[in-house]
Design an enzyme around this catalytic site. Structure first.
Site, short mmCIF file in Angstrom:
data_model
loop_
_atom_site.label_atom_id
_atom_site.label_comp_id
_atom_site.label_asym_id
_atom_site.label_seq_id
_atom_site.Cartn_x
_atom_site.Cartn_y
_atom_site.Cartn_z
N ARG A 1 0.83 -1.27 -0.03
CA ARG A 1 0.03 0.04 0.05
C ARG A 1 0.76 1.28 -0.01
O ARG A 1 1.57 1.72 1.10
CB ARG A 1 -0.94 0.10 1.11
CG ARG A 1 -2.06 0.99 1.20
CD ARG A 1 -2.91 0.96 2.50
NE ARG A 1 -3.51 -0.39 2.44
CZ ARG A 1 -4.94 -0.70 1.92
NH1 ARG A 1 -5.28 0.33 1.16
NH2 ARG A 1 -5.44 -1.86 2.14
N GLU B 1 -6.04 -8.75 -3.02
CA GLU B 1 -6.56 -8.06 -4.20
C GLU B 1 -5.23 -7.61 -5.05
O GLU B 1 -4.40 -6.88 -4.57
CB GLU B 1 -7.42 -6.88 -3.71
CG GLU B 1 -7.86 -6.04 -5.12
CD GLU B 1 -8.24 -4.66 -4.78
OE1 GLU B 1 -8.27 -4.02 -5.53
OE2 GLU B 1 -8.66 -4.24 -3.48
#
Length: 430
Positions: free
Chosen positions: A277, A349
């Site tokens: 992230r 994901e």
């Protein structure tokens, strides 16, 4: 953006769809705003009719020499003009307020989207591949010995702060190879047109693709008021803005490899280790602009395009249909593809493939002209990651890690690496 006429025609269905997302009913509030707006428009039209009538009578009064009636009618016309201007201003203000209210209401879920509160309620559709059994304990990407020399978070933090990475050497080369591989498959086999779009966009492009006003805090804005894109979905989709496209020109399919920027304002404390992230990352995006009758089939087509890339890279994955509570603001249906990451012992994901229906098209006035005639209709827009390059790099590194700290690269990348097949434990290639 929602169509107030559709809400007016079936407010119960609108509220029922919102309730599936866990939102309170809003039709009464919206219809009250709409009614107030329409009342002002009606009053302005009535005043205009009175003004028009009086204006016609002014000449007649003057012709018959009735000075008192002439002055009264002139005053009435002047009064009505002022009244009309005030009513029109009020109607415009109420119209703007209604538009602003509609702009922050999420898209309505498709009928086949499962009810649910969060990611735990998503429905698994399929899986591919079998997670590899290691004869050692697999580690996360940033802990692999051969990766450490080419993935420098400390220097990136010195340059830019947290949630940045400085990639170099073999790691940077594999990262570049992945993006090239994805673009080649999309353009040479999947029929997508490659675009190199701007990464700075105006308010209109952000608004038209439902990123404003809802997600302003998640985006970076320059001092000149431009926005750094969070995904090339924004410029690719906005190509169709304010156009009436011939039906024969549909579907339009685009792909782009671009830098993406997200402030990650709502993700404090999440995935702080490694490069899962980041504030800056790269993604190969897919965007389709279609006829409404083709959009569901197009979503499945785009999903297969993304899944196929992972299969060629030999990365196990699963595909899930997001529930109503986990679906994005602009989506009416979303499929997530989650790649297996052995270092985390979890699926994460790597792609989301969404259809927005006409939700974005209404915001940016993107329409098509039916071949058989009739009024222009709104197109449907779809978007999907094909794939997130950094996350794909993580999956390649973790799934290919070896006991000696090296990484075996997928066969499909060997040609992009000049025949090199391995990141060695010292960070070199061989």
């Amino acid at each position: 953006m929602h169509d107030i006429r559709a809400i007016r025609e079936n407010p119960a269905a609108f509220d029922a769809a919102l309730s599936r997302r866990g939102d309170a009913p809003l039709s009464s509030e919206l219809l009250a705003m709409d009614e107030a707006r329409r009342a002002k428009i009606g009053a302005a039209e009535a005043a205009q009719a009175e003004a028009n009538k009086a204006a016609k009578e002014v000449g007649a009064a003057k012709g018959r020499g009735d000075e008192a009636e002439f002055e009264r009618l002139r005053a009435l016309v002047s009064e009505k003009k002022a009244e009309i201007a005030a009513l029109n201003d009020e109607a415009k203000a109420q119209d703007a307020a209604l538009t602003d209210r509609l702009a922050v209401i999420p898209n309505l879920p498709a009928d086949d989207v499962p009810m649910g509160a969060d990611e735990n309620d998503n429905a698994e559709i399929s899986t591919w591949g079998t997670p590899r059994e290691f004869d050692f304990k697999p580690v996360e990407h940033f802990e692999i010995e051969g990766v450490k020399p080419g993935m420098d978070f400390e220097t990136a933090a010195k340059i830019s702060g947290s949630r940045f990475v400085l990639m170099s050497g073999a790691v940077a080369r594999v990262h570049r190879a992945l993006s090239q591989f994805m673009l080649d498959i999309h353009t040479l086999e999947n029929g997508l047109t490659e675009v190199n779009p701007p990464v700075l966009v105006r308010d209109d492009a952000m608004y038209g693709t439902d990123k404003l006003p809802k997600f302003a805090e998640d985006s970076y804005q320059t001092t000149e008021g431009m926005w750094l894109i969070s995904t090339s979905e924004i410029p690719l989709t906005y190509i169709a803005a304010n156009h009436v496209i011939d039906e024969s020109y549909l579907p339009r399919r685009y792909t782009a490899h671009s830098l993406c920027f997200r402030s990650e304002a709502g993700s404090a404390g999440r995935d702080t280790s490694g490069m899962l992230r980041q504030h800056q990352f790269e993604k190969v995006e897919m965007v389709s602009v279609t006829h409404p009758d083709q959009s569901d089939a197009e979503q499945k087509r785009m999903l297969r395009c993304a899944e196929d890339l992972l299969e060629r890279l030999e990365i196990p994955y699963r595909t899930v249909l997001l529930c109503t509570g986990d679906m994005g603001f602009g989506a009416r249906r979303t499929f997530d593809i989650e790649a297996w990451l052995p270092g985390q012992n979890a699926y994460r994901e790597i792609s989301s493939v969404s259809t927005t229906g006409d939700f974005q098209a209404r915001r940016m006035n993107a329409r098509f002209k039916p071949t058989e005639g009739g009024k222009p209709q709104f197109v449907h827009t779809l978007n999907g990651s094909g794939l997130a390059v950094g996350r794909c790099l993580i999956a390649v590194l973790e799934n290919g890690q070896q006991a000696d700290g090296s990484v075996a690269l997928p066969k499909v990348l060997h040609g992009y690496m000049g025949g090199e097949t391995t990141i060695n434990a010292d960070g070199s290639l061989s």
